[in-house]
Write a protein that holds these residues in place. Structure first.
Motif: not given
Length: 134
Positions: A13, A16, A20, A23-24, A73-74, A77-78, A80-81
């Motif tokens: 948490r 990310l 996120h 949602r996961a 995609e990964e 994600m990282h 963006r975080a």
């Protein structure tokens, strides 16, 4: 819940973001539930909680590895975080420049395109990007 699950969820948490992770976890089902548990216990609870590297260093390694593997995609994600957590844009640019030498210019070029798209997405949501103020 095990200690590694609890510790993993806390770090997951923190890195990310709650949205996120919610949602996961919300997408967990009979097919992927054990994998979600494994990611949380082992990846986040056993690896990301180790004292040898701080979270910033681990984040840099993950983004660089995702560029090397072309796991966009990964990477996003990282990325963006990291931006939401106010990692300076200059640090991210340095990661991508470093990766251009070791992973190739096409991989870095793609990564820079993803960076621009994620910045635009975050700005549209009203999120300030560290290093792009003003």
């Amino acid at each position: 819940m095990t200690d590694s699950y609890e510790a993993g969820m806390k770090v997951r948490r923190a890195i990310l973001g709650d949205a996120h992770v919610d949602r996961a976890i919300g997408r967990s089902n009979a097919v992927n539930r054990e994998f979600q548990d494994f990611i949380t216990r082992f990846g986040w609870g056993e690896i990301w909680t180790r004292p040898g590297l701080d979270h910033r260093t681990r984040r840099i390694l993950v983004m660089g590895t995702m560029v090397a593997l072309g796991r966009w995609e990964e990477f996003r994600m990282h990325l963006r975080a990291a931006l939401e957590d106010r990692m300076p844009i200059e640090d991210i640019k340095e990661i991508l420049l470093q990766q251009s030498i070791y992973c190739g210019f096409p991989a870095a070029n793609t990564a820079f395109h993803h960076l621009e798209e994620v910045i635009a997405e975050l700005k549209a949501r009203g999120i300030t990007i560290a290093g792009l103020e003003g």
